[in-house]
Structure formats: C-alpha cells, structure tokens
Design an enzyme around this catalytic site. Structure first.
Site, PDB file in Angstrom:
ATOM      1  N   SER A 143       0.863  -1.184   0.000  1.00 61.77           N
ATOM      2  CA  SER A 143       0.000   0.000   0.000  1.00 61.77           C
ATOM      3  C   SER A 143       0.898   1.233   0.000  1.00 61.77           C
ATOM      4  CB  SER A 143      -0.861   0.013   1.268  1.00 61.77           C
ATOM      5  OG  SER A 143      -1.458   1.280   1.435  1.00 61.77           O
ATOM      6  N   TYR A 156      -1.054  -1.343  10.359  1.00 60.35           N
ATOM      7  CA  TYR A 156      -1.263  -1.595   8.917  1.00 60.35           C
ATOM      8  C   TYR A 156      -0.037  -1.148   8.115  1.00 60.35           C
ATOM      9  CZ  TYR A 156      -3.665  -1.341   4.360  1.00 60.35           C
ATOM     10  OH  TYR A 156      -4.031  -1.504   3.047  1.00 60.35           O
TER      11      TYR A 156
HETATM   12  P1  NAP Z   1     -11.578  -5.995   1.171  1.00 61.88           P
HETATM   13  O1  NAP Z   1     -12.573  -5.414   0.219  1.00 61.88           O
HETATM   14  O2  NAP Z   1     -11.782  -5.832   2.636  1.00 61.88           O
HETATM   15  O3  NAP Z   1     -11.395  -7.562   0.824  1.00 61.88           O
HETATM   16  C1  NAP Z   1     -10.486  -8.314   1.574  1.00 61.88           C
HETATM   17  C2  NAP Z   1     -10.425  -9.707   1.010  1.00 61.88           C
HETATM   18  O4  NAP Z   1      -9.462 -10.452   1.798  1.00 61.88           O
HETATM   19  C3  NAP Z   1     -11.734 -10.453   1.127  1.00 61.88           C
HETATM   20  O5  NAP Z   1     -11.855 -11.333   0.036  1.00 61.88           O
HETATM   21  C4  NAP Z   1     -11.566 -11.228   2.433  1.00 61.88           C
HETATM   22  O6  NAP Z   1     -12.362 -12.429   2.494  1.00 61.88           O
HETATM   23  C5  NAP Z   1     -10.113 -11.601   2.322  1.00 61.88           C
HETATM   24  N1  NAP Z   1      -9.485 -11.936   3.603  1.00 61.88           N
HETATM   25  C6  NAP Z   1      -9.486 -11.228   4.749  1.00 61.88           C
HETATM   26  N2  NAP Z   1      -8.790 -11.892   5.700  1.00 61.88           N
HETATM   27  C7  NAP Z   1      -8.348 -13.039   5.123  1.00 61.88           C
HETATM   28  C8  NAP Z   1      -7.583 -14.153   5.575  1.00 61.88           C
HETATM   29  N3  NAP Z   1      -7.137 -14.210   6.824  1.00 61.88           N
HETATM   30  N4  NAP Z   1      -7.324 -15.161   4.711  1.00 61.88           N
HETATM   31  C9  NAP Z   1      -7.790 -15.135   3.435  1.00 61.88           C
HETATM   32  N5  NAP Z   1      -8.523 -14.110   2.950  1.00 61.88           N
HETATM   33  C10 NAP Z   1      -8.798 -13.089   3.792  1.00 61.88           C
HETATM   34  O7  NAP Z   1     -10.100  -5.397   0.887  1.00 61.88           O
HETATM   35  P2  NAP Z   1      -9.565  -4.580  -0.383  1.00 61.88           P
HETATM   36  O8  NAP Z   1      -9.823  -3.144  -0.142  1.00 61.88           O
HETATM   37  O9  NAP Z   1     -10.020  -5.222  -1.630  1.00 61.88           O
HETATM   38  O10 NAP Z   1      -7.969  -4.805  -0.215  1.00 61.88           O
HETATM   39  C11 NAP Z   1      -7.289  -5.891  -0.819  1.00 61.88           C
HETATM   40  C12 NAP Z   1      -5.795  -5.690  -0.537  1.00 61.88           C
HETATM   41  O11 NAP Z   1      -5.351  -4.429  -1.055  1.00 61.88           O
HETATM   42  C13 NAP Z   1      -5.462  -5.671   0.956  1.00 61.88           C
HETATM   43  O12 NAP Z   1      -4.204  -6.295   1.172  1.00 61.88           O
HETATM   44  C14 NAP Z   1      -5.369  -4.180   1.258  1.00 61.88           C
HETATM   45  O13 NAP Z   1      -4.561  -3.924   2.372  1.00 61.88           O
HETATM   46  C15 NAP Z   1      -4.759  -3.669  -0.024  1.00 61.88           C
HETATM   47  N6  NAP Z   1      -4.996  -2.248  -0.266  1.00 61.88           N
HETATM   48  C16 NAP Z   1      -6.280  -1.755  -0.402  1.00 61.88           C
HETATM   49  C17 NAP Z   1      -6.453  -0.394  -0.638  1.00 61.88           C
HETATM   50  C18 NAP Z   1      -7.838   0.216  -0.815  1.00 61.88           C
HETATM   51  O14 NAP Z   1      -7.940   1.433  -0.956  1.00 61.88           O
HETATM   52  N7  NAP Z   1      -8.902  -0.571  -0.845  1.00 61.88           N
HETATM   53  C19 NAP Z   1      -5.346   0.460  -0.712  1.00 61.88           C
HETATM   54  C20 NAP Z   1      -4.071  -0.075  -0.559  1.00 61.88           C
HETATM   55  C21 NAP Z   1      -3.912  -1.434  -0.350  1.00 61.88           C
HETATM   56  P3  NAP Z   1     -13.883 -12.397   3.125  1.00 61.88           P
HETATM   57  O15 NAP Z   1     -14.723 -11.708   2.086  1.00 61.88           O
HETATM   58  O16 NAP Z   1     -14.253 -13.807   3.296  1.00 61.88           O
HETATM   59  O17 NAP Z   1     -13.793 -11.626   4.391  1.00 61.88           O
END
Ligand code: NAP
Length: 248
Positions: A143, A156
């Site tokens: 990130s 985080y």
């Molecule tokens: P999200 O919408 O909250 O989705 C998270 C995903 O991870 C879901 O499929 C969830 O499964 C799964 N998950 C959570 N804990 C897990 C575990 N212990 N084992 C396996 N799967 C697990 O998150 P997102 O925003 O798409 O983010 C995805 C990645 O990008 C993350 O690493 C996040 O830190 C990174 N990121 C996001 C942003 C942003 O702006 N969104 C920015 C920078 C980085 P369930 O649906 O079953 O809970």
C-alpha cells in the site's frame, strides 16, 4: 489469446474488492484460478461462477492465509487439481485502525498475521513447486501507506512496509531460479471500505490525487496481469505504485 493463457494463479482474498477484480481480470486473460476467502461464502461462490463464465477454470476455497497449516493444505490442493502454481498473488489484507495510544496487542497481532505472516505462509509453500517448475511470479499487495506511513495505521503501515522488504529479499533470493517477486502499492481504491466515506471526505481524497479520481479494482487487476504475465519477465524486486500519482 489471453496474456495469461495456460497459467495457474493462486489468489488470496478474492471474494470482494480488489481481489474480486483480480480474479475476474485473470479469468478474462485466460488463467485458471484458485482463490480464497474466510467468511464471504456466498459472495465467493458468485465470484467463482462469474469468473468461470469467462471460460476459465475457477475455484473458491475457504482458507485463512494467516494460518500456516491451512496455507500448506491450500497449496497441496492447487497442486493436486492444477499441477502447478505460476502466479501467487498475496492480496488478503485487513485494517484495525486506531491511534497508537489506544492500539492493543490483539489489533497489532491480527493485522500483522493477516497482512504479513500470510505472505510468508503462502510464499513458503509455493516456492518449492515454483522451483520445480523453474519459474513463477509472486505479487504482494502492499500500500502507499507502507511507503508513507499514516497516523492511526501504525499496525497496517508496518505490515505493508514489511511486505516491501520481504518482496525485495525474495526477488534476490530466488531470481536465479527464474522466480520473480514484486509488490503493488495501491493508493485510494474504491471498495466496500471507501463506499462508507462521506462525500466531504471522499472529495478531500480526490483533491489530493493528481489524476483526480479514486482508483478502482480494474486499475489494480491490470497491474497484476502485467506482473503475472510474460510482459514483465525482466521486472522483479519492484514496488509498483498504482495510485494516480499520489506517491510522487
Ligand atoms: P476488502 O474489500 O476488505 O477484501 C479483503 C479480502 O481479503 C476479502 O476477500 C476477504 O475475504 C479476504 N481476507 C481477509 N482476511 C483473510 C484471511 N485471513 N485469509 C484469506 N482471505 C482473507 O479489501 P480490499 O480493499 O479489496 O484490499 C485488498 C488488498 O489491497 C489488501 O491487502 C489491502 O490492504 C490492499 N490495499 C487496499 C487499498 C484500498 O484502498 N482498498 C489500498 C491499498 C492497499 P472475506 O470476504 O471472506 O472476508
């Protein structure tokens, strides 16, 4: 002819948000996919069905990426069903935001385990099959916060900065065996998390981004397609910021 035809991809956290977009982007480019989730059973099956309709073989498996032995079982299943792992995408991640004075041990441990230990778990179990296969691409979701830091996100940010050090080390360790390892640093991406923002906060984010919009899942998926495909065979050990020039 897709950019990922014939490749097998293992993607953690594919049931929602960025992971869902990556699953669909990979399916559209011809990859066979196993992706994980922990709680969203129904949503995961729907994503698997939608991605399969693009012609790929796609399977959703409940597996906690923070758990070492579940990760081992998962990789065994992928090898039994698909015979190899060409691309590993460590996407699963969570937040537990609070100021340091209020952060408890559980909030620290949970974020480190799901965001950083998971990357160790999955990489550890995928490396041997990748070595046998004489190649592979590992993509770790960091990130911009792991580069900049952010008040209220010490846990985080530390986990995402840890991913960058891990990525560069693995790239150096196994590069001679044809295995590449890169990180992606997304900026503000529209997901369930950003849907909850009020209009003023959302506009403040947009104003701070030189490209004047939030990112979307496809922006990140496209970067993953590049790093997982043979379009990037000389790219390893890098952090690719996909953030509309926020990290500039
Ligand atoms: P999200 O919408 O909250 O989705 C998270 C995903 O991870 C879901 O499929 C969830 O499964 C799964 N998950 C959570 N804990 C897990 C575990 N212990 N084992 C396996 N799967 C697990 O998150 P997102 O925003 O798409 O983010 C995805 C990645 O990008 C993350 O690493 C996040 O830190 C990174 N990121 C996001 C942003 C942003 O702006 N969104 C920015 C920078 C980085 P369930 O649906 O079953 O809970």
């Amino acid at each position: 002819m897709g950019l990922l035809n014939g490749k097998v991809a293992l993607i953690t956290g594919g049931s929602r948000g960025i992971g869902e977009a990556i699953v669909k982007g990979y399916a559209a480019q011809g990859a066979d996919i196993i992706f994980t989730y922990v709680s969203s059973e129904e949503k995961a099956q729907k994503v698997a069905e939608e991605a399969s309709s693009l012609g790929a073989s796609v399977k959703a498996i409940r597996s906690d990426a923070a758990d070492f032995s579940q990760s081992e079982e998962l990789v065994k299943t992928v090898l039994e069903e698909f015979g190899k792992v060409d691309v590993l995408i460590n996407n699963a991640g969570i937040t537990a935001d609070t100021l340091m004075l209020r952060m408890n041990e559980e909030q620290w441990d949970k974020v480190m385990n799901v965001n950083l230990k998971s990357v160790f778990n999955m990489t550890k179990h995928c490396l041997r099959p990748m070595l046998r296969n004489r190649g592979g691409s590992i993509i770790n979701m960091s990130s911009v916060v792991g580069v900049f830091g952010n008040a209220g996100q010490a846990n985080y940010a530390a986990s995402k900065a840890g991913i960058i050090g891990f990525t560069k080390s693995i790239a150096k360790e196994v590069g001679s065996r044809g295995i590449r390892c890169n990180a992606i640093a997304p900026g503000f991406i529209e997901t369930d998390m950003t849907d909850a923002l009020d209009d003023a906060t959302r506009q403040a984010y947009v104003d701070s981004i030189p490209l004047k919009r939030l990112g979307n899942g496809k922006d990140i998926s496209d970067a993953c397609v590049f790093l997982g495909s043979d379009m990037s065979t000389y790219v390893s050990g890098q952090v690719l910021s996909v953030c509309g020039a926020l990290n500039t």
